[in-house]
Design a protein around this motif. Sequence first.
Motif, short mmCIF file in Angstrom:
data_model
loop_
_atom_site.label_atom_id
_atom_site.label_comp_id
_atom_site.label_asym_id
_atom_site.label_seq_id
_atom_site.Cartn_x
_atom_site.Cartn_y
_atom_site.Cartn_z
N ALA A 177 0.82 -1.21 0.00
CA ALA A 177 0.00 0.00 0.00
C ALA A 177 0.85 1.26 0.00
N PHE A 178 2.05 1.19 0.57
CA PHE A 178 2.93 2.35 0.65
C PHE A 178 3.92 2.42 -0.51
N THR A 179 3.84 1.51 -1.47
CA THR A 179 4.74 1.61 -2.62
C THR A 179 4.53 2.95 -3.34
N GLY A 180 5.60 3.54 -3.77
CA GLY A 180 5.53 4.83 -4.44
C GLY A 180 5.60 6.02 -3.51
N TRP A 181 5.52 5.81 -2.19
CA TRP A 181 5.66 6.90 -1.22
C TRP A 181 7.15 7.09 -0.95
N GLY A 182 7.68 8.23 -1.34
CA GLY A 182 9.10 8.44 -1.17
C GLY A 182 9.43 9.91 -1.01
N SER A 183 10.67 10.25 -1.24
CA SER A 183 11.10 11.64 -1.09
C SER A 183 12.06 12.01 -2.20
N ARG A 184 12.08 13.28 -2.50
CA ARG A 184 13.07 13.83 -3.42
C ARG A 184 13.63 15.08 -2.77
N HIS A 185 14.93 15.07 -2.54
CA HIS A 185 15.58 16.15 -1.81
C HIS A 185 14.94 16.24 -0.41
N HIS A 186 14.25 17.32 -0.11
CA HIS A 186 13.69 17.49 1.23
C HIS A 186 12.17 17.38 1.26
N GLU A 187 11.57 16.87 0.21
CA GLU A 187 10.11 16.87 0.13
C GLU A 187 9.56 15.47 -0.14
N PHE A 188 8.34 15.24 0.36
CA PHE A 188 7.63 13.99 0.07
C PHE A 188 7.18 13.99 -1.38
N VAL A 189 7.30 12.84 -2.04
CA VAL A 189 6.78 12.69 -3.40
C VAL A 189 6.07 11.35 -3.52
N PHE A 190 5.02 11.33 -4.31
CA PHE A 190 4.35 10.07 -4.66
C PHE A 190 4.62 9.81 -6.12
N THR A 191 5.20 8.65 -6.41
CA THR A 191 5.52 8.28 -7.79
C THR A 191 4.54 7.20 -8.25
N GLU A 192 3.60 7.61 -9.08
CA GLU A 192 2.53 6.72 -9.53
C GLU A 192 3.08 5.44 -10.15
N ALA A 193 4.14 5.54 -10.93
CA ALA A 193 4.67 4.36 -11.63
C ALA A 193 5.22 3.32 -10.66
N PHE A 194 5.55 3.72 -9.43
CA PHE A 194 6.10 2.79 -8.44
C PHE A 194 5.02 2.18 -7.54
N HIS A 195 3.75 2.63 -7.68
CA HIS A 195 2.70 2.21 -6.76
C HIS A 195 1.98 0.96 -7.26
N ASP A 196 1.72 0.05 -6.33
CA ASP A 196 1.00 -1.20 -6.62
C ASP A 196 -0.49 -0.96 -6.42
N HIS A 197 -1.26 -1.00 -7.52
CA HIS A 197 -2.70 -0.77 -7.44
C HIS A 197 -3.50 -2.06 -7.29
N GLY A 198 -2.84 -3.16 -7.02
CA GLY A 198 -3.57 -4.41 -6.86
C GLY A 198 -4.37 -4.44 -5.57
N GLN A 199 -5.28 -5.42 -5.47
CA GLN A 199 -6.08 -5.60 -4.26
C GLN A 199 -5.18 -6.02 -3.10
N LYS A 200 -5.47 -5.46 -1.93
CA LYS A 200 -4.69 -5.77 -0.74
C LYS A 200 -5.65 -6.03 0.41
N THR A 201 -5.33 -7.01 1.23
CA THR A 201 -6.16 -7.31 2.40
C THR A 201 -5.37 -6.97 3.65
N VAL A 202 -5.85 -5.97 4.38
CA VAL A 202 -5.17 -5.47 5.58
C VAL A 202 -6.12 -5.62 6.77
#
Length: 342
Positions: A177-202
Motif C-alpha cells: 500500500a505504501f509503494t511509491g511513497w518516497g522523497s526527493r531532496h527534502h520533500e515527500f513525493v508520490f511516484t505513480e509508476a512505483f505504486h502497486d494498485h492491486g487488491q490488498k487485504t489489511v
Amino acid sequence: MGTLLEGDAAVGQLLRRAGFGLSPADAAEYRKLGFEGAVRRLLDELAEPTPADPEGFDAYVPGAIQQAWLDRMLGGRTPLAEKLALFWHGHFATSDAKVQEPMLMWRQYLLFRELGARRFGDLVESVSRDVAMIRWLDGNANRKGLPNENYGRELQELFTLGIGNYTETDIREVARAFTGWGSRHHEFVFTEAFHDHGQKTVHGQTGDWNGDDVVRIITSLPRCHEFIAGKLLRFFSHPDPSAAEIAEVATVLSKTGGDVRSALFVIFRRPAFRDAGRERALVKGAVEFLIGALRAVGARRTPLWAHGALERMGQILFRPPSVKGWPSGTAWLTSSLSPADP
C-alpha cells in the motif's frame, strides 16, 4: 488506591509528569491555580502555535537542533507540548545517524509539536509522509514488485498495534500500500509508476488500498486504541496501568477519533495519577532528569556541558539507539547507559 496527593503536592506531581518540573519562577503561579486549574491550563496551552525558530538558528551547526529543543523544554511556556513531543520522538524513533540531515530531524520535531495532541491517525498519516521517517525506514526502496517491508512492519509493531497483533501477510500488504511513497531532496513525493494498485487485504479489509487507507484501517482498530492508551499511561502516569485503566483511556480514544488531548485529560484526572503511593513511581530518562534539575535551580538556558552529560547518560536527542527508541523505566537506573544499548 491509596491516599491522594492534594494541594501543592498534587500540582508538583502534575508538573513533573506533564512537564519537566517546577521552576522557582512558575511555582507560585501554578500552585495558585490548584490541581484542576493547572490541568486545564496545561491542556489549553496545547492549542498555542509552535514557537518560531530561535533568532539566528542554523540546523546545520553541530548540536544546534539539540540545543534549541533543550532550551524550549527548559524555558518554554508550553511544557506539556514539549513533553508530548519528547514522547512521540521516542515512539516514532528516528535517528540522524542514518538520516544525516539535521533540518529534516528538526522538521520532524515540529511535526510532533504541531500534531502531537490532536488525532492520532492524523499524526500517523503525517509521519508516514515525513522525509526523515522515509529515509530512516527505507521508503524510497519500496516499489511495485519489490516492496520494502521496513515501514510496514514498524508501523504495526512499534507505532500502532504492538508485537503479536498483526500477521506477516499484514506486513506485506501494508508495504504494498505504501509503494511509491518516497522523497526527493527534502520533500515527500508520490511516484505513480512505483505504486502497486492491486487488491490488498489489511486486517481483514480488502481493496486497492494506499498508505492513507491502511493508516485509517489500522488506527481505527480497538487494539491500536489500547496500545496507545497503555503507552500514554506508562509515560505520563505510572508504569503498571491495569487492564481497566487502559480500557478507560482506549474508550476515550475510540469515541473521539483518537484525540490525544482528550486522552491526557482523562489520564491526569484519574485517581491513580495522584496516588501518593505512586508519587515517585516513574523513573526519568536522561533528558527529563537534566531539564528538571536545571529548572529547579532557575536556569534560563541549557549550558553547553549538558550535551556531554546527556551523551554519557545515553540519551542524545535526535539520535535514539534504534527504531525501538530509548529504554524506559528502571533501565535508566544505572551510572551510565551507552547510546547503543537496547
